[in-house]
Design a protein around this motif. Structure first.
Motif, short mmCIF file in Angstrom:
data_model
loop_
_atom_site.label_atom_id
_atom_site.label_comp_id
_atom_site.label_asym_id
_atom_site.label_seq_id
_atom_site.Cartn_x
_atom_site.Cartn_y
_atom_site.Cartn_z
N ILE A 22 21.16 49.63 5.24
CA ILE A 22 20.54 48.34 4.97
C ILE A 22 19.25 48.66 4.21
N ARG A 23 19.32 48.58 2.91
CA ARG A 23 18.19 48.93 2.06
C ARG A 23 17.19 47.76 1.94
N PHE A 24 17.73 46.56 1.83
CA PHE A 24 16.89 45.37 1.64
C PHE A 24 16.82 44.62 2.96
N LYS A 25 15.67 44.72 3.59
CA LYS A 25 15.47 44.14 4.92
C LYS A 25 14.56 42.93 4.82
N GLU A 36 16.37 43.43 -8.20
CA GLU A 36 16.56 43.53 -9.65
C GLU A 36 16.16 44.91 -10.15
N GLN A 37 15.05 45.43 -9.66
CA GLN A 37 14.62 46.77 -10.06
C GLN A 37 15.65 47.81 -9.64
N TYR A 38 16.20 47.67 -8.44
CA TYR A 38 17.23 48.59 -7.96
C TYR A 38 18.46 48.56 -8.88
N LEU A 39 18.87 47.36 -9.28
CA LEU A 39 20.06 47.22 -10.13
C LEU A 39 19.88 47.84 -11.51
#
Length: 119
Positions: A22-25, A36-39
């Motif tokens: 779970i990266r985005f908590k 968006e930055q991750y993508l």
């Protein structure tokens, strides 16, 4: 960037992408700018659809389209968290895509873009 993703089969032999982290908590809101930055790391990648061997190019419009839609803006709670974390498995989801469904979706998108002069 290290990812903990695997593709498994369910009891019906359908392939499923399993995202183990779970990266985005967040309990209230997801930081869509962070997603968006991750993508952006995927932009420029070529992914092969396993079934058809067709090569898919991930373009620079993916991060904004994935995070900037009206639908995404309305998401809250568990649904927002699920969509944000699903971003981690996009290459694998493309890889296991069924070619027929992918082509139908692509044709609809291109037809709409052509009608509105977005090319």
């Amino acid at each position: 960037m290290e990812r903990n993703i695997c593709v498994i089969k369910d009891v019906n032999e359908n392939q499923i992408v399993v995202i183990n982290d779970i990266r985005f908590k967040g309990r209230q809101n997801i930081d869509w700018d962070e997603v968006e930055q991750y993508l952006r790391q995927y932009v420029g990648e070529l992914v092969e659809i396993a079934e058809s061997k067709e090569i898919i190019y991930i373009g620079n419009d993916l991060p904004d389209e994935y995070t900037g839609s009206n639908y995404t803006a309305k998401l809250k709670g568990a649904l927002a968290k699920a969509k944000a974390n699903a971003a981690q498995g996009i290459p694998e989801m493309i890889e296991i895509a069924e070619n027929k469904r992918f082509r139908e979706n692509l044709a609809k998108k291109h037809d709409k873009n052509a009608r509105f002069g977005w090319y």
